[in-house]
Design an enzyme around this catalytic site. Structure first.
Site, PDB file in Angstrom:
ATOM      1  N   ILE A 220      58.925  92.704  55.726  1.00  9.67           N
ATOM      2  CA  ILE A 220      59.186  92.288  54.343  1.00  9.67           C
ATOM      3  C   ILE A 220      59.032  93.482  53.415  1.00  9.67           C
ATOM      4  CG2 ILE A 220      58.434  90.749  52.476  1.00  9.67           C
ATOM      5  CD1 ILE A 220      56.960  89.100  54.648  1.00  9.67           C
ATOM      6  N   GLY A 221      60.091  93.918  52.797  1.00  7.16           N
ATOM      7  CA  GLY A 221      60.035  95.067  51.883  1.00  7.16           C
ATOM      8  C   GLY A 221      59.995  94.623  50.441  1.00  7.16           C
TER       9      GLY A 221
ATOM     10  N   SER B 279      56.529  94.838  48.260  1.00 10.14           N
ATOM     11  CA  SER B 279      55.565  95.612  47.458  1.00 10.14           C
ATOM     12  C   SER B 279      55.934  97.085  47.361  1.00 10.14           C
ATOM     13  CB  SER B 279      54.174  95.512  48.074  1.00 10.14           C
ATOM     14  OG  SER B 279      53.803  94.177  48.246  1.00 10.14           O
TER      15      SER B 279
ATOM     16  N   GLU C 252      55.827  81.281  52.665  1.00  9.84           N
ATOM     17  CA  GLU C 252      54.803  82.233  53.084  1.00  9.84           C
ATOM     18  C   GLU C 252      53.399  81.753  52.753  1.00  9.84           C
ATOM     19  OE1 GLU C 252      55.851  86.247  51.920  1.00  9.84           O
ATOM     20  OE2 GLU C 252      53.839  86.965  52.363  1.00  9.84           O
TER      21      GLU C 252
HETATM   22  C1  LIG Z   1      47.322  92.870  55.345  1.00  8.55           C
HETATM   23  C2  LIG Z   1      48.378  93.020  54.314  1.00  8.55           C
HETATM   24  C3  LIG Z   1      49.706  92.913  54.681  1.00  8.55           C
HETATM   25  C4  LIG Z   1      50.707  93.068  53.726  1.00  8.55           C
HETATM   26  N1  LIG Z   1      52.002  93.003  54.129  1.00  8.55           N
HETATM   27  C5  LIG Z   1      52.984  93.194  53.234  1.00  8.55           C
HETATM   28  C6  LIG Z   1      54.344  93.210  53.662  1.00  8.55           C
HETATM   29  O1  LIG Z   1      54.649  93.065  54.842  1.00  8.55           O
HETATM   30  N2  LIG Z   1      55.302  93.427  52.735  1.00  8.55           N
HETATM   31  C7  LIG Z   1      55.017  93.602  51.410  1.00  8.55           C
HETATM   32  O2  LIG Z   1      55.944  93.747  50.627  1.00  8.55           O
HETATM   33  N3  LIG Z   1      53.727  93.602  50.973  1.00  8.55           N
HETATM   34  C8  LIG Z   1      52.711  93.419  51.847  1.00  8.55           C
HETATM   35  N4  LIG Z   1      51.398  93.437  51.431  1.00  8.55           N
HETATM   36  C9  LIG Z   1      51.105  93.757  50.034  1.00  8.55           C
HETATM   37  C10 LIG Z   1      50.556  92.606  49.218  1.00  8.55           C
HETATM   38  O3  LIG Z   1      51.557  91.666  48.920  1.00  8.55           O
HETATM   39  C11 LIG Z   1      49.955  93.245  47.946  1.00  8.55           C
HETATM   40  O4  LIG Z   1      48.829  94.001  48.354  1.00  8.55           O
HETATM   41  C12 LIG Z   1      49.544  92.231  46.936  1.00  8.55           C
HETATM   42  O5  LIG Z   1      50.674  91.601  46.366  1.00  8.55           O
HETATM   43  C13 LIG Z   1      48.707  92.873  45.803  1.00  8.55           C
HETATM   44  O6  LIG Z   1      49.385  93.949  45.258  1.00  8.55           O
HETATM   45  P1  LIG Z   1      48.650  95.366  45.070  1.00  8.55           P
HETATM   46  O7  LIG Z   1      48.051  95.748  46.381  1.00  8.55           O
HETATM   47  O8  LIG Z   1      49.634  96.286  44.439  1.00  8.55           O
HETATM   48  O9  LIG Z   1      47.437  95.093  44.082  1.00  8.55           O
HETATM   49  P2  LIG Z   1      47.525  94.956  42.516  1.00  8.55           P
HETATM   50  O10 LIG Z   1      48.678  94.083  42.153  1.00  8.55           O
HETATM   51  O11 LIG Z   1      47.441  96.299  41.895  1.00  8.55           O
HETATM   52  O12 LIG Z   1      46.199  94.150  42.217  1.00  8.55           O
HETATM   53  C14 LIG Z   1      44.898  94.786  42.198  1.00  8.55           C
HETATM   54  C15 LIG Z   1      43.909  93.759  41.678  1.00  8.55           C
HETATM   55  O13 LIG Z   1      44.233  93.418  40.305  1.00  8.55           O
HETATM   56  C16 LIG Z   1      44.388  92.013  40.180  1.00  8.55           C
HETATM   57  N5  LIG Z   1      45.483  91.699  39.247  1.00  8.55           N
HETATM   58  C17 LIG Z   1      46.726  92.205  39.265  1.00  8.55           C
HETATM   59  N6  LIG Z   1      47.464  91.663  38.265  1.00  8.55           N
HETATM   60  C18 LIG Z   1      46.661  90.771  37.636  1.00  8.55           C
HETATM   61  C19 LIG Z   1      46.849  89.874  36.538  1.00  8.55           C
HETATM   62  N7  LIG Z   1      48.010  89.790  35.898  1.00  8.55           N
HETATM   63  N8  LIG Z   1      45.804  89.101  36.182  1.00  8.55           N
HETATM   64  C20 LIG Z   1      44.612  89.173  36.829  1.00  8.55           C
HETATM   65  N9  LIG Z   1      44.375  90.022  37.870  1.00  8.55           N
HETATM   66  C21 LIG Z   1      45.385  90.790  38.269  1.00  8.55           C
HETATM   67  C22 LIG Z   1      44.781  91.531  41.575  1.00  8.55           C
HETATM   68  O14 LIG Z   1      44.482  90.161  41.754  1.00  8.55           O
HETATM   69  C23 LIG Z   1      43.928  92.440  42.444  1.00  8.55           C
HETATM   70  O15 LIG Z   1      42.620  91.945  42.531  1.00  8.55           O
HETATM   71  C24 LIG Z   1      50.376  93.305  52.359  1.00  8.55           C
HETATM   72  C25 LIG Z   1      49.031  93.406  51.986  1.00  8.55           C
HETATM   73  C26 LIG Z   1      48.046  93.283  52.952  1.00  8.55           C
HETATM   74  C27 LIG Z   1      46.626  93.435  52.520  1.00  8.55           C
END
Ligand SMILES: Cc1cc2nc3c(=O)[nH]c(=O)nc-3n(C[C@H](O)[C@H](O)[C@H](O)COP(=O)(O)OP(=O)(O)OC[C@H]3O[C@@H](n4cnc5c(N)ncnc54)[C@H](O)[C@@H]3O)c2cc1C
Length: 388
Positions: free
Chosen positions: A134-135, A137, A254
C-alpha cells in the site's frame, strides 16, 4: 453541534450456522500446516511472510473468496472470508504475502479496475500468487494523508512519477503497489487532484526500496523512492482525481477486521496456559476481563462485517473497532508482564511464552499506527457522532 447517537449502531450479528463446516475444514488444514511453526513465528501472524503457504491457501479456494468467478475468484460472501481470516489469525498462520491483496487490493480492483486489470491481476490474487503493498503514507503525509506530494504527471509516454513513500509494508518483496499520487497540484482542494495507480514493481524502472528496521530488528517496511518512474497510461485505477474517495472506501476494509483484535491472540492463549497451573482470584479476574473484551470486540467486528455484507457504510463503527481493538492489543503485553514474572526476550531460553512476549512487547507500539492513529480514529468517531 449536537450528539447524534442515531448513527452509532452495532446491530447484533451472528455468523450463519451454515459456515461451521467451512470453519472446521480451515481449522483442520491449519492444524496440520502450522504444526511445525514455532510459537514466536505464530505470534507474527499477519506479519509472517510465506509465499508457499499463501499459494496453498489459494489452491484451497480460501483467497479472493469474494472476487467474481469470472476473474478467478469464488463468488463467496464476505462472511465466509471472515471465517477464514479469523481462523488464520487465531492459528497464527503466516498471512503477510497475501494479506493486502486479499483484504483490500482485490476488492478495490473489482470496483474500480479496468477490464484488463481485472483479467490479468485478480486471478493471481485468488491463487495466492500476487503480493501487494500500500503506497499511501509519505514523510510528511501520514495522518494528514491529503497533504501527500508525490507527483504523477501525465505525458505522451505515460505517467511519470517523482517523490517518496514511507512505511510501505513489504514493498521490497511485493509484486504490485497500489499507490495514491497527486495528479493535479492546482486542484481547488487538497482532496481533489489525487489518483490511484497500480504499479507492477517488477516491470517499472526508477523505483528504489530502502528497508526500515523495526524494534525486533526485522525489516518489513520501507522507504520507497520514485525517480522519473514511468507507468503506462492504463496504470490509473478508477477515475483521475477521485483517489481520495477510493482510498477512504479502501480504509473501511482495513480498519474493522479480526486483525484488529487477534494480533496478540497467541500471547493470550500462552498466557492462559502459563497461569492455569496456579491462578489466584485476582489473576482469574484479570484474564476474565480480557476474555470479555475480546468477545465484545469480536461481536463489534462481526456487526461491521454484517454491515459490509449488506452494502452499508460502516466507517464510524470500523473506526471504533480499530480504536478499542488497539487499546486491547497494546494493553495485553503490559498485562502479561504484570501477571507473570518473566523477562520478555527474543533469546531462546526454551520458554515459548517468554519469546512470544519478547516479540509482542516490541511489535505492539506499532499496532496503533498502522491503519491510522488513535487520535485520528477518535476524530473520525467524533465527526460520526456529530461532535465536530
Ligand atoms: C507497522 C506499520 C505498518 C505500516 N504500513 C504502511 C503501509 O503499508 N503503507 C502505508 O502507506 N503506510 C503504512 N504505515 C504508516 C501509517 O499509516 C502511518 O504511520 C500513520 O498513518 C501515522 O502517520 P505518521 O507516521 O506520519 O504520523 P503523524 O501523522 O505525523 O502522527 C504523529 C502523531 O501525531 C498525532 N496527530 C497527527 N495529526 C493529528 C491531529 N490532527 N490531531 C491530533 N493528533 C494528531 C498522531 O495521532 C500521532 O500520535 C505503517 C505504519 C506502521 C507502524
Amino acid at each position: 453541534m449536537s450528539l447524534q447517537l442515531d448513527s452509532l449502531r452495532f446491530e447484533p450479528f451472528e455468523l450463519p450456522a451454515g459456515l461451521a463446516p467451512l470453519r472446521a475444514e480451515v481449522r483442520e488444514f491449519l492444524r496440520s500446516e502450522c504444526a511445525g511453526f514455532s510459537a514466536v513465528h505464530r505470534s507474527n501472524s499477519w506479519d509472517g511472510f510465506d509465499p508457499e503457504f499463501s499459494r496453498k491457501l489459494g489452491a484451497r479456494g480460501w483467497l479472493g473468496m469474494t472476487l467474481p468467478k469470472a476473474y478467478g475468484g469464488h463468488d463467496r460472501g464476505a462472511l465466509e472470508r471472515y471465517v477464514v481470516v479469523e481462523e488464520l489469525l487465531a492459528a497464527g498462520a503466516p498471512s503477510a504475502f497475501h494479506w493486502v491483496a486479499d483484504r483490500q487490493s482485490g476488492p478495490l480492483l473489482v470496483r474500480y479496475g479496468t477490464e484488463e486489470q481485472k483479467k490479468t491481476i485478480l486471478p493471481k490474487i485468488a491463487a495466492g500468487q500476487a503480493c501487494f503493498c500500500i503506497g499511501m503514507s509519505e514523510p510528511n503525509a501520514g495522518s494528514d494523508l491529503a497533504s501527500l506530494r508525490t507527483r504523477a504527471q501525465r505525458t505522451d509516454a505515460g505517467w511519470v512519477i517523482n517523490g517518496q513513500k514511507i512505511w510501505t509494508t513489504f514493498a521490497h518483496q511485493a509484486d504490485y503497489m497500489i499507490a495514491l499520487f497527486r495528479t493535479d497540484p492546482s486542484a481547488e482542494s487538497r482532496h481533489a487532484g489525487l489518483s490511484q495507480f497500480i504499479i507492477d514493481l517488477h516491470a517499472t524502472d526508477g523505483i528504489t526500496c530502502r528497508p526500515i528496521k523495526d524494534l525486533t530488528g526485522r525489516a518489513h517496511f520501507n522507504e520507497v523512492f520514485f525517480t522519473d518512474a514511468l507507468l503506462p497510461h492504463d496504470a490509473l485505477v478508477g477515475t483521475e482525481g477521485a483517489g481520495w474517495k477510493q482510498v477512504t472506501e479502501e480504509l473501511a476494509f482495513e480498519r474493522s477486521g479480526p486483525e484488529r483484535y487477534l494480533s496478540c491472540y497467541v500471547l493470550l492463549t500462552q498466557l492462559i496456559d502459563v497461569l492455569s497451573a496456579a491462578a489466584s482470584p485476582a489473576v482469574l479476574r484479570a484474564i476474565g476481563s480480557q476474555i470479555a473484551l475480546v468477545t465484545a470486540l469480536r461481536n463489534m467486528s462481526l456487526s461491521v462485517a454484517g454491515m459490509l455484507n449488506d452494502g452499508k457504510d460502516p466507517s464510524l463503527q470500523a473506526s471504533i473497532v480499530k480504536e478499542v481493538g488497539c487499546s486491547f492489543e497494546q494493553g495485553l503485553p503490559a498485562l502479561a508482564q504484570d501477571l507473570v514474572d518473566l523477562e520478555p526476550t527474543l533469546i531462546d531460553h526454551g520458554i515459548d511464552y517468554q519469546q512470544v512476549l519478547g516479540n509482542l512487547v516490541q511489535l505492539a507500539p506499532s499496532f496503533s499506527l498502522r491503519g491510522g492513529t488513535p487520535e485520528i480514529m477518535r476524530g473520525i468517531i467524533a465527526r460520526g457522532l456529530g461532535l465536530r
